[in-house]
Design a protein around this motif. Structure first.
Motif, mmCIF file in Angstrom:
data_model
loop_
_atom_site.group_PDB
_atom_site.id
_atom_site.type_symbol
_atom_site.label_atom_id
_atom_site.label_comp_id
_atom_site.label_asym_id
_atom_site.label_seq_id
_atom_site.Cartn_x
_atom_site.Cartn_y
_atom_site.Cartn_z
ATOM 1 N N GLY A 125 11.074 -2.273 -7.745
ATOM 2 C CA GLY A 125 12.679 -3.017 -7.335
ATOM 3 C C GLY A 125 13.689 -2.177 -7.235
ATOM 4 O O GLY A 125 15.454 -2.818 -6.698
ATOM 5 N N ARG A 126 13.755 -1.363 -7.699
ATOM 6 C CA ARG A 126 14.745 -0.349 -7.495
ATOM 7 C C ARG A 126 15.025 0.798 -6.832
ATOM 8 O O ARG A 126 14.197 0.797 -6.130
ATOM 9 N N ASP A 127 15.787 1.047 -7.156
ATOM 10 C CA ASP A 127 16.828 2.280 -6.556
ATOM 11 C C ASP A 127 15.742 3.912 -6.220
ATOM 12 O O ASP A 127 15.506 3.338 -8.102
ATOM 13 N N ASP A 128 15.220 4.596 -5.540
ATOM 14 C CA ASP A 128 13.883 5.250 -6.528
ATOM 15 C C ASP A 128 15.380 6.883 -7.156
ATOM 16 O O ASP A 128 16.913 6.406 -7.133
ATOM 17 N N LEU A 129 15.506 7.175 -8.115
ATOM 18 C CA LEU A 129 15.835 8.116 -8.810
ATOM 19 C C LEU A 129 15.597 10.006 -8.378
ATOM 20 O O LEU A 129 14.669 10.597 -7.904
ATOM 21 N N PHE A 130 16.760 10.408 -8.163
ATOM 22 C CA PHE A 130 16.159 11.894 -7.489
ATOM 23 C C PHE A 130 16.830 13.170 -8.114
ATOM 24 O O PHE A 130 17.812 12.983 -9.070
ATOM 25 N N TYR B 127 12.007 9.722 -9.425
ATOM 26 C CA TYR B 127 10.239 8.941 -9.675
ATOM 27 C C TYR B 127 11.280 7.147 -8.769
ATOM 28 O O TYR B 127 11.669 7.722 -7.824
ATOM 29 N N ARG B 128 9.662 7.224 -7.684
ATOM 30 C CA ARG B 128 10.153 6.514 -7.010
ATOM 31 C C ARG B 128 9.982 4.668 -7.505
ATOM 32 O O ARG B 128 8.528 4.631 -8.429
ATOM 33 N N ARG C 179 1.217 1.904 -6.096
ATOM 34 C CA ARG C 179 2.147 3.077 -6.959
ATOM 35 C C ARG C 179 2.292 4.136 -6.864
ATOM 36 O O ARG C 179 1.737 5.673 -5.994
ATOM 37 N N PRO C 180 4.117 4.369 -6.085
ATOM 38 C CA PRO C 180 4.312 4.914 -5.357
ATOM 39 C C PRO C 180 4.368 6.746 -6.689
ATOM 40 O O PRO C 180 3.694 6.272 -7.723
ATOM 41 N N THR C 181 4.518 7.226 -5.913
ATOM 42 C CA THR C 181 4.678 8.606 -6.055
ATOM 43 C C THR C 181 5.518 9.646 -6.093
ATOM 44 O O THR C 181 6.033 9.835 -4.342
ATOM 45 N N PRO C 182 6.205 10.363 -6.919
ATOM 46 C CA PRO C 182 6.049 9.933 -8.456
ATOM 47 C C PRO C 182 6.987 8.710 -8.611
ATOM 48 O O PRO C 182 8.195 8.345 -8.340
ATOM 49 N N GLY C 183 5.632 8.428 -9.393
ATOM 50 C CA GLY C 183 6.560 6.919 -10.462
ATOM 51 C C GLY C 183 5.416 6.403 -11.618
ATOM 52 O O GLY C 183 5.012 7.586 -11.199
#
Length: 241
Positions: free
Chosen positions: A128-133, A143-144, A152-156
């Motif tokens: 439940g976080r913001d994605d990282l860029f 990172y998602r 299963r998010p990608t990339p994650g």
């Protein structure tokens, strides 16, 4: 005198063994606690149409990217502790709690630090976080965050919780937090990089980290098997890919 000398020698020989036994107990406790954290998230998700608790830190500048080393008190930690009150007593990796001077503040909002709606706990929450860029490519996610059970998010990754650990990478005058370094916890000074293939003379990293996955499983993952992701503030975090 001879007896005293023999006892002292035996104690010196046994001390490393006792330290390793204690560290093994710490890691086993961490895995049990991580399973409880994952279970609390699962119970929360069942009551919220599959959605995981919203972990995004509030105390950030406008447009600021999420800082995974903090988490939202009102939407994440408080609801989880309400569901499972025992979490309040296991609010940190045992290695961190044994060595970190401010561990008594885990789970409490920190208005004096400018974070009145957020808390630090001795864990990193990845759901439940913001994605990282990529700081150099703001439109490219590195990172998602997983936000729902079954995603299963990608990339994650399926990582949901990890022991509290980061390399400050010399950012913002911050220290680096390293649990499970052999039998010890280390808080390395600002500017000290963790040892790696590119920095072989750096500070010793953890042997590994306790990791809970979104499916509720938990294991102690060796350091070499962890992946690295960097936040906008420069902090490097570690997860199980």
């Amino acid at each position: 005198m001879v007896v005293v000398g023999v006892v002292a020698a035996m104690f010196a020989l046994l001390l490393p063994t006792l330290s390793h036994v204690r560290e093994s107990a710490r890691r086993a406790t961490d895995l049990s606690n991580l399973r409880q954290l994952a279970l609390a998230c699962s119970v929360y998700a069942q009551a919220h149409d599959g959605a995981l608790p919203r972990g995004r830190a509030v105390g950030l500048p406008p447009g600021g990217q999420d800082d995974y080393t903090w988490l939202n008190y009102k939407t994440c930690w408080k609801p989880l502790v309400t569901l499972m009150p025992t979490l309040d007593a296991i609010n940190g990796c045992t290695s961190v709690r044994d060595g970190y001077d401010e561990a008594s503040e885990f789970g409490k909002p920190q208005p004096a630090k400018g974070w009145p709606e957020d808390v630090q706990v001795g864990w990193v929450y990845w759901g439940g976080r913001d994605d990282l860029f990529d700081p150099n490519k703001p439109a490219v996610p590195t990172y998602r965050s997983i936000r729902r059970i079954g995603q299963r998010p990608t990339p994650g990754s399926p990582t949901l919780w990890t022991c509290w650990c980061w390399d400050s990478n010399g950012s913002r005058g911050a220290t680096s937090i390293c649990p499970h370094v052999g039998t010890r916890f280390f808080e390395y000074a600002n500017g000290v990089v963790l040892q790696s293939q590119t920095a072989p003379q750096g500070a010793q990293p953890p042997d590994g980290l306790g990791v809970a996955l979104v499916d509720g499983s938990a294991s102690f993952v060796p350091w070499a098997e962890l992946a690295i992701v960097q936040q906008a503030n420069g902090f490097k975090l570690y997860y199980q890919p």
